[in-house]
Design an enzyme around this catalytic site. Structure first.
Site, PDB file in Angstrom:
ATOM      1  N   SER A 149       0.832  -1.203   0.000  1.00  0.00           N
ATOM      2  CA  SER A 149       0.000   0.000   0.000  1.00  0.00           C
ATOM      3  C   SER A 149       0.864   1.248   0.000  1.00  0.00           C
ATOM      4  O   SER A 149       1.950   1.262   0.570  1.00  0.00           O
ATOM      5  CB  SER A 149      -0.866  -0.024   1.265  1.00  0.00           C
ATOM      6  N   TYR A 206      -1.862  -0.797  10.706  1.00  0.00           N
ATOM      7  CA  TYR A 206      -2.147  -1.476   9.424  1.00  0.00           C
ATOM      8  C   TYR A 206      -1.034  -1.131   8.436  1.00  0.00           C
ATOM      9  O   TYR A 206      -0.398  -2.012   7.862  1.00  0.00           O
ATOM     10  CB  TYR A 206      -3.506  -1.058   8.852  1.00  0.00           C
ATOM     11  N   LYS A 255       2.264  -3.386   6.686  1.00  0.00           N
ATOM     12  CA  LYS A 255       2.620  -3.517   5.264  1.00  0.00           C
ATOM     13  C   LYS A 255       4.093  -3.155   5.055  1.00  0.00           C
ATOM     14  O   LYS A 255       4.814  -3.810   4.309  1.00  0.00           O
ATOM     15  CB  LYS A 255       1.745  -2.590   4.399  1.00  0.00           C
TER      16      LYS A 255
HETATM   17  C1  WQD Z   1     -10.131   8.723   1.082  1.00  0.00           C
HETATM   18  C2  WQD Z   1     -10.502  10.165   1.384  1.00  0.00           C
HETATM   19  C3  WQD Z   1     -10.843  10.663   3.712  1.00  0.00           C
HETATM   20  C4  WQD Z   1     -14.428   8.203   4.227  1.00  0.00           C
HETATM   21  C5  WQD Z   1      -6.871   4.081   3.068  1.00  0.00           C
HETATM   22  C6  WQD Z   1      -5.627   3.313   3.488  1.00  0.00           C
HETATM   23  C7  WQD Z   1      -4.979   2.711   2.266  1.00  0.00           C
HETATM   24  C8  WQD Z   1      -5.980   1.846   1.569  1.00  0.00           C
HETATM   25  C9  WQD Z   1      -7.133   2.729   1.099  1.00  0.00           C
HETATM   26  C10 WQD Z   1      -6.305  -0.417   2.289  1.00  0.00           C
HETATM   27  C11 WQD Z   1      -9.788  10.704   2.623  1.00  0.00           C
HETATM   28  C12 WQD Z   1     -12.135  10.840   2.917  1.00  0.00           C
HETATM   29  C13 WQD Z   1     -13.321   8.823   3.663  1.00  0.00           C
HETATM   30  C14 WQD Z   1     -15.518   8.987   4.675  1.00  0.00           C
HETATM   31  C15 WQD Z   1     -14.365  10.962   3.976  1.00  0.00           C
HETATM   32  N1  WQD Z   1      -6.492   0.859   2.450  1.00  0.00           N
HETATM   33  N2  WQD Z   1     -13.303  10.175   3.548  1.00  0.00           N
HETATM   34  N3  WQD Z   1     -15.445  10.339   4.532  1.00  0.00           N
HETATM   35  O1  WQD Z   1      -7.536   6.953   3.834  1.00  0.00           O
HETATM   36  O2  WQD Z   1      -6.782   7.517   1.443  1.00  0.00           O
HETATM   37  O3  WQD Z   1      -6.500   5.195   2.304  1.00  0.00           O
HETATM   38  O4  WQD Z   1      -7.745   3.269   2.291  1.00  0.00           O
HETATM   39  O5  WQD Z   1      -5.691  -1.006   1.449  1.00  0.00           O
HETATM   40  O6  WQD Z   1      -3.867   1.930   2.663  1.00  0.00           O
HETATM   41  O7  WQD Z   1      -4.711   4.206   4.088  1.00  0.00           O
HETATM   42  O8  WQD Z   1      -8.789   6.050   1.809  1.00  0.00           O
HETATM   43  O9  WQD Z   1     -11.177   5.895   1.240  1.00  0.00           O
HETATM   44  O10 WQD Z   1     -10.511   5.955   3.695  1.00  0.00           O
HETATM   45  O11 WQD Z   1     -10.303   8.011   2.314  1.00  0.00           O
HETATM   46  O12 WQD Z   1     -14.320  12.192   3.870  1.00  0.00           O
HETATM   47  O13 WQD Z   1     -16.565   8.477   5.197  1.00  0.00           O
HETATM   48  O14 WQD Z   1     -11.901  10.233   1.673  1.00  0.00           O
HETATM   49  O15 WQD Z   1     -10.699  11.726   4.640  1.00  0.00           O
HETATM   50  O16 WQD Z   1      -9.446  12.048   2.388  1.00  0.00           O
HETATM   51  P1  WQD Z   1      -7.382   6.544   2.402  1.00  0.00           P
HETATM   52  P2  WQD Z   1     -10.266   6.413   2.297  1.00  0.00           P
END
Ligand code: WQD
Length: 342
Positions: free
Chosen positions: A127, A152, A156
């Site tokens: 990741s 997490y 990785k």
């Molecule tokens: C994306 C954006 C949130 C939910 C993580 C892990 C990465 C991979 C993908 C596993 C961010 C915003 C999110 C919500 C929001 N995981 N958001 N409201 O955090 O970039 O990455 O997931 O393999 O390793 O780190 O992805 O989809 O959680 O968030 O505003 O209800 O959406 O703040 O900016 P992220 P995400």
């Protein structure tokens, strides 16, 4: 003679999409999965899509004895693609030991068994979180990894270091670690997709569950970031583009085209979209208004993350070419079908 591939976590989101493309590329696939965060009926969907049913063995990688017994009787694997791991960032902060136990003990057992049964090729599901908070953008593989903000992410990073050390010690072992940015979307058939258990952590499933009425509204975690519209920017990549990259990386290994026996590659599009841009695109693509509210920032979020994807494009002869519209449309089609089935 078909190459035989063992796919751990093959009933999961990215695993199942990769299994479909492996079968379509004439590989023989065995899925090893403990079904802790997936369902066995995904296998039926894979058969419906490809016409072929992968072998399935229920196994928890933390059970070394069971794993070794399986590899003792199911011989002749040419490679392993290792997806099986817990992946919820928030949950890992609450329960770090469960994450290190599952993700690292599982990996070490898998590597030890692979060595014992002479499976010399590994593709590892990593990741972009291993880069921590980037000092420069876009992020390339030359960027140093830093301590990720969650157990997490750290599991990785440590996993990659374990694999790298094994490769340094065993010249006949080869591995490619694929660092995903933000996988979203679903198979074009709408038969497989992301099915988070409980409340989704990630943006896309939360959006589609809100739109279908499962969630009351989407909380947008902060609009005071130093970005074009104040919301964080991420490199969203279609899960089918991601699956395609795994097949290409596997062929690189099997054809012994690697430049070293441990390589890392970013899997992203090289483009970033903000949360508000994703919401706006969702509303345009589905012609549905999304109910959302701007709230506080989420701990651990960084303002901007997007890939320099040139290395994978060059070494794998691969390019993520599906658009954000296609990613979102496929997620929406999947959400509607998945709800009809449940
Ligand atoms: C994306 C954006 C949130 C939910 C993580 C892990 C990465 C991979 C993908 C596993 C961010 C915003 C999110 C919500 C929001 N995981 N958001 N409201 O955090 O970039 O990455 O997931 O393999 O390793 O780190 O992805 O989809 O959680 O968030 O505003 O209800 O959406 O703040 O900016 P992220 P995400």
């Amino acid at each position: 003679m078909k190459n035989k591939i063992l796919v751990t976590g093959g009933c999961g989101y990215i695993g199942s999409h990769t299994v479909v493309q492996l079968i379509e590329n004439n590989f023989e696939v065995t899925i090893l999965d403990n079904l802790s965060n997936s369902q066995e009926n995904v296998i039926d969907s894979i058969k419906e899509i490809t016409g072929r049913k992968p072998y399935f063995l229920k196994c928890d990688l933390k059970n070394l004895k069971h794993l070794e017994n399986i590899l003792k009787y199911h011989k002749g694997f040419d490679a392993i693609i290792h997806f099986a791991a817990h992946k919820a960032v928030g949950e890992s902060v609450q329960n770090p030991l469960m994450y290190y136990q599952n993700n690292l003990t599982g990996l070490i057992n898998l590597l030890a068994s692979a060595k014992k049964y002479k499976i010399d090729n590994l593709i590892f599901s990593s990741s972009a979180t291993v880069y921590g908070k980037p000092k420069s953008l876009p992020i390339s593989e030359k960027n140093k990894t830093q301590r990720p903000s969650s157990p997490y992410g750290n599991s990785k990073k440590v996993a990659e270091e374990i694999i790298e050390d094994l490769a340094a010690a065993s010249k006949d072992f080869s591995a490619i670690s694929l660092r995903y940015f933000n996988p979203i979307g679903a198979h074009k058939s709408g038969l497989i997709g992301e099915l988070p258990t409980g409340i989704p952590n990630n943006l896309m499933p939360y959006i589609t569950q809100t739109a279908i009425g499962l969630r009351e509204k989407l909380m947008v975690y902060g609009n005071d970031y130093p970005t074009k519209d104040g919301t964080p920017i991420r490199d969203y990549i279609h899960v089918e583009d991601l699956a395609d990259a795994h097949v290409k990386a596997l062929s690189r290994l099997l054809n012994k085209n690697q430049e070293s026996n441990f390589e890392v590659m970013n899997l992203g599009t090289g483009n970033g979209f903000s949360v508000l841009e994703v919401i706006k695109t969702f509303e345009e693509v589905t012609q549905q208004k999304l109910n959302y509210e701007i709230t506080q920032r989420r701990a651990g979020d960084v303002p901007e993350l997007y890939a320099d994807a040139k290395l994978a494009e060059e070494k794998l002869n691969w390019k993520a070419d599906r658009t954000l519209d296609e990613m979102i449309k496929s997620s929406w089609v999947w959400e509607q079908k998945a709800r009809k089935q449940s």
